[in-house]
Design an enzyme around this catalytic site. Structure first.
Site, PDB file in Angstrom:
ATOM      1  N   ASP A 137     -16.704 -11.796 -23.055  1.00 19.12           N
ATOM      2  CA  ASP A 137     -17.462 -11.897 -21.798  1.00 19.12           C
ATOM      3  C   ASP A 137     -18.919 -12.280 -22.044  1.00 19.12           C
ATOM      4  O   ASP A 137     -19.431 -13.237 -21.465  1.00 19.12           O
ATOM      5  CB  ASP A 137     -17.419 -10.576 -21.017  1.00 19.12           C
ATOM      6  CG  ASP A 137     -16.003 -10.102 -20.773  1.00 19.12           C
ATOM      7  OD1 ASP A 137     -15.087 -10.943 -20.843  1.00 19.12           O
ATOM      8  OD2 ASP A 137     -15.806  -8.903 -20.529  1.00 19.12           O
ATOM      9  N   GLY A 154       0.834  -1.204   0.000  1.00 21.36           N
ATOM     10  CA  GLY A 154       0.000   0.000   0.000  1.00 21.36           C
ATOM     11  C   GLY A 154       0.857   1.237   0.000  1.00 21.36           C
ATOM     12  O   GLY A 154       2.049   1.182   0.319  1.00 21.36           O
ATOM     13  N   CYS A 198       5.195  -6.246   1.518  1.00 16.72           N
ATOM     14  CA  CYS A 198       5.605  -4.842   1.522  1.00 16.72           C
ATOM     15  C   CYS A 198       4.989  -4.087   2.702  1.00 16.72           C
ATOM     16  O   CYS A 198       5.413  -4.264   3.834  1.00 16.72           O
ATOM     17  CB  CYS A 198       5.261  -4.201   0.177  1.00 16.72           C
ATOM     18  SG  CYS A 198       6.157  -2.670  -0.083  1.00 16.72           S
ATOM     19  N   TYR A 199       3.964  -3.269   2.482  1.00 14.74           N
ATOM     20  CA  TYR A 199       3.299  -2.606   3.610  1.00 14.74           C
ATOM     21  C   TYR A 199       2.822  -3.654   4.613  1.00 14.74           C
ATOM     22  O   TYR A 199       2.898  -3.450   5.834  1.00 14.74           O
ATOM     23  CB  TYR A 199       2.105  -1.794   3.081  1.00 14.74           C
ATOM     24  CG  TYR A 199       1.314  -1.082   4.153  1.00 14.74           C
ATOM     25  CD1 TYR A 199       1.695   0.179   4.611  1.00 14.74           C
ATOM     26  CD2 TYR A 199       0.174  -1.671   4.712  1.00 14.74           C
ATOM     27  CE1 TYR A 199       0.966   0.830   5.594  1.00 14.74           C
ATOM     28  CE2 TYR A 199      -0.560  -1.028   5.696  1.00 14.74           C
ATOM     29  CZ  TYR A 199      -0.159   0.228   6.132  1.00 14.74           C
ATOM     30  OH  TYR A 199      -0.875   0.861   7.109  1.00 14.74           O
ATOM     31  N   HIS A 240       7.832  -7.769  -3.814  1.00 19.51           N
ATOM     32  CA  HIS A 240       6.503  -8.141  -4.338  1.00 19.51           C
ATOM     33  C   HIS A 240       6.570  -9.476  -5.080  1.00 19.51           C
ATOM     34  O   HIS A 240       6.933  -9.498  -6.249  1.00 19.51           O
ATOM     35  CB  HIS A 240       5.997  -7.046  -5.282  1.00 19.51           C
ATOM     36  CG  HIS A 240       5.607  -5.807  -4.556  1.00 19.51           C
ATOM     37  ND1 HIS A 240       4.339  -5.606  -4.064  1.00 19.51           N
ATOM     38  CD2 HIS A 240       6.326  -4.716  -4.192  1.00 19.51           C
ATOM     39  CE1 HIS A 240       4.292  -4.445  -3.440  1.00 19.51           C
ATOM     40  NE2 HIS A 240       5.483  -3.885  -3.499  1.00 19.51           N
ATOM     41  N   GLU A 271       4.188 -11.121  -6.273  1.00 22.41           N
ATOM     42  CA  GLU A 271       3.141 -11.192  -7.301  1.00 22.41           C
ATOM     43  C   GLU A 271       3.573 -10.602  -8.635  1.00 22.41           C
ATOM     44  O   GLU A 271       2.942 -10.831  -9.666  1.00 22.41           O
ATOM     45  CB  GLU A 271       1.868 -10.488  -6.806  1.00 22.41           C
ATOM     46  CG  GLU A 271       1.918  -8.957  -6.716  1.00 22.41           C
ATOM     47  CD  GLU A 271       2.568  -8.440  -5.416  1.00 22.41           C
ATOM     48  OE1 GLU A 271       3.313  -9.206  -4.764  1.00 22.41           O
ATOM     49  OE2 GLU A 271       2.346  -7.255  -5.076  1.00 22.41           O
ATOM     50  N   LYS A 287     -10.484 -11.528 -16.343  1.00 28.94           N
ATOM     51  CA  LYS A 287     -10.603 -11.797 -17.778  1.00 28.94           C
ATOM     52  C   LYS A 287      -9.945 -13.118 -18.195  1.00 28.94           C
ATOM     53  O   LYS A 287     -10.512 -13.885 -18.967  1.00 28.94           O
ATOM     54  CB  LYS A 287      -9.949 -10.644 -18.534  1.00 28.94           C
ATOM     55  CG  LYS A 287     -10.237 -10.627 -19.998  1.00 28.94           C
ATOM     56  CD  LYS A 287     -11.479  -9.831 -20.246  1.00 28.94           C
ATOM     57  CE  LYS A 287     -11.783  -9.667 -21.708  1.00 28.94           C
ATOM     58  NZ  LYS A 287     -12.958  -8.790 -21.892  1.00 28.94           N
TER      59      LYS A 287
END
Ligand code: XMP
Length: 516
Positions: free
Chosen positions: A230, A58, A85-86, A172, A174, A372
């Site tokens: 979609d 964050g 992180c945060y 991070h 991710e 998606k």
């Protein structure tokens, strides 16, 4: 909570630009993940029955007044926690360690060395590259905790309590730049949190089939299909769940790509047996657009006419209690601090296909939980053709915002032909799937050329290709010169009305993806 949701991960969003990425990475391991606002109570979290909790990064400093509030009892709950992180700084601070602001952060690539290769860093190489993006840092870890890894400048890169039920990384995992990120996340999910890998397209479809049946009973469902992935997946899913109780409708406003409406209807009707009807409304749309050149007016006219047409058609089809929509998770996610103003602004112009305010349908939104890439996997599992599944996003107002100036039948046809040649070449050269969105734009400028011994004086065509993850920012695609040359040659030689092609090399920002 049922089989595919339980034993998943709850992510508390402290405002990181990467929160949705964390959720996607977890789901790539077939583990359900859900993003909740930072102030979510422990009780609510427990009601989701997660196997683990991730505290996101964050923008705040844990010392700052703007630090998001959260339920501190979470920290003592019997749920394994990964802080990122945060999230790491939060864990350090609340467990008695020290976090300091040195005014000097770490941004970008860093190398870390692993000090403890059990659990979180199991089977991770001793040294690897990670992605850092932080201002504050941990200067003293909590008592009884261990440093699991440190970065080359001595900063704590990862730490954990003694049994690793609380683990945290300053970097991070991710982000794709963190080389071992996915393995580290996997270690958290399966070595520490005992997650269940039940989040699969097949399980999702089974569950939705059940839910749709329960929701609609013997009621009828109207499903608007646009030609995009979609709404096509929604139509296929409804068909699987309730067959002919669902009626899919494709309104062709005459501004779709060449054969797009036909291909979509064919894939659904002949391919899967979906009850779909196409309504050619192009004459009405084109008459309303006659002489209109202002992009916002074009959007408004198309948006409004779409609603009139939809209204009329749905009345013709008889009593429909439900309306199915292809709403996705990023539109739904209630992230306490990260939903910025930009997101709202960008969405406001996505008006076509929006719901008329006074319609009284009950909504069926089977894709509300999906990203998606997951919609695409569900589409594949339902048997939709790859050409439809991998299709680039396409704006609601369609070619209207890609024809600068007057929209006429002739100009639509020129653009459709040119765009088709462009798409064909991207497929031939195996580039289509590397690109997030590609299209041609008809520019109301004529230039001089020469073909054979003839002087030509024809229209200019712009071609655009961008890479992006969500359309909010984008970079122009570095198209190979050979491909560019092939595109230009083939279009100028085969599409009457165009004698010059230019390639757009503007990123977003400062440009937008579309030209209008
Ligand atoms: P821009 O041009 O704003 O586009 O950078 C970002 C993404 O949004 C799409 N787009 C639209 N989609 N109705 C839509 O449904 C619209 O009016 C509209 N305008 C832009 C664009 O194609 C890109 O994917």
């Amino acid at each position: 909570m049922n089989k595919i949701h339980s034993n998943g991960i709850v992510i508390l969003d402290f405002g990181s630009q990467y929160t949705q990425l964390i959720a996607r990475r977890v789901r790539e391991q077939n583990v359900f993940s859900e993003i909740l606002p930072p102030e979510t109570s422990l009780e609510t979290i427990i009601s989701r029955n997660p196997a683990g909790l991730i505290l996101s990064g964050g923008p705040s400093s844990i010392f700052g007044d703007e630090a998001p509030e959260f339920d501190e009892s979470i920290l003592n709950a019997e749920i394994p926690i990964l802080g990122i992180c945060y999230g790491l700084q939060l864990l350090a601070h609340h467990h008695g360690g020290s976090v300091e602001s040195t005014g000097q952060g770490e941004y970008g690539f860093a190398t870390i060395s692993v000090d403890d290769d059990t659990k979180l860093f199991s089977k991770i190489p001793k040294e690897s590259q990670v992605w850092m993006s932080h201002m504050d840092r941990v200067s003293r870890i909590p008592d009884g905790w261990n440093v699991l890894a440190h970065s080359s400048n001595g900063i704590v890169a990862a730490m954990a309590n003694h049994d690793q039920t609380r683990v945290a990384t300053q970097f991070h995992p991710e982000v794709a730049h963190t080389k071992e990120g996915q393995s580290i996340l996997r270690n958290f999910l399966f070595n520490i949190a005992t997650c269940a890998p039940t989040w699969t397209a097949g399980n999702f479809i089974d569950e939705q089939v059940d839910l749709i049946r329960k929701q609609v009973g013997d009621g009828k469902v109207l499903c608007g299909v646009s030609g995009g992935v979609d709404s096509t997946v929604v139509a296929a899913l409804l068909h699987k769940a309730i067959g002919s109780q669902s009626t899919a409708v494709l309104i062709d406003h005459g501004l779709l790509r060449k054969n797009e409406a036909r291909d979509c209807v064919r894939a659904l009707k002949s391919g899967l047996g979906v009850n779909i009807n196409m309504f050619d409304e192009s004459d009405i749309f084109l008459s309303k657009l006659k002489g209109v050149t202002d992009p916002e007016k074009k959007r408004k006219i198309i948006g409004n006419q779409f609603i009139y047409s939809f209204d009329r058609i749905s009345a013709e089809l008889g009593e429909m209690k439900f309306l199915a929509q292809g709403t996705l998770y990023p539109d739904v996610v209630e992230s306490g601090v990260s939903k910025g103003k930009t997101a709202h602004m960008i969405k406001s112009h996505h008006n076509v296909g929006g719901l008329p305010d006074d319609m009284t349908f009950e909504l069926v939104e089977p894709l509300r939980e999906l990203f998606k890439d997951e919609v695409r996997n569900v589409g594949r599992a339902l048997g939709l053709p790859e050409s439809l599944i991998e299709r680039h996003p396409f704006p609601g107002p369609g070619l209207a915002v890609r024809i600068m100036g007057d929209i006429t039948k002739e100009r639509i046809q020129i653009l459709q032909e040119a765009d088709q040649v462009y798409m064909d070449i991207l497929h031939e050269d195996g580039l289509y799937n590397e690109i997030w969105q590609a299209f041609a734009v008809l520019i109301p400028v004529k230039t001089v050329g020469v073909m054979g011994d003839q002087r030509t004086y024809e229209s200019l065509l712009g071609i655009r290709a961008v890479t992006s993850t969500d359309g909010m920012t984008a970079d122009w695609y570095r198209m190979p010169a050979d491909t560019l040359s092939k595109i230009s040659n083939r279009i100028v030689n085969s599409v009457r009305g165009i004698n010059r092609v230019v390639y757009d090399i503007t990123s977003k920002p400062p440009g937008t993806i579309e030209w209008e």
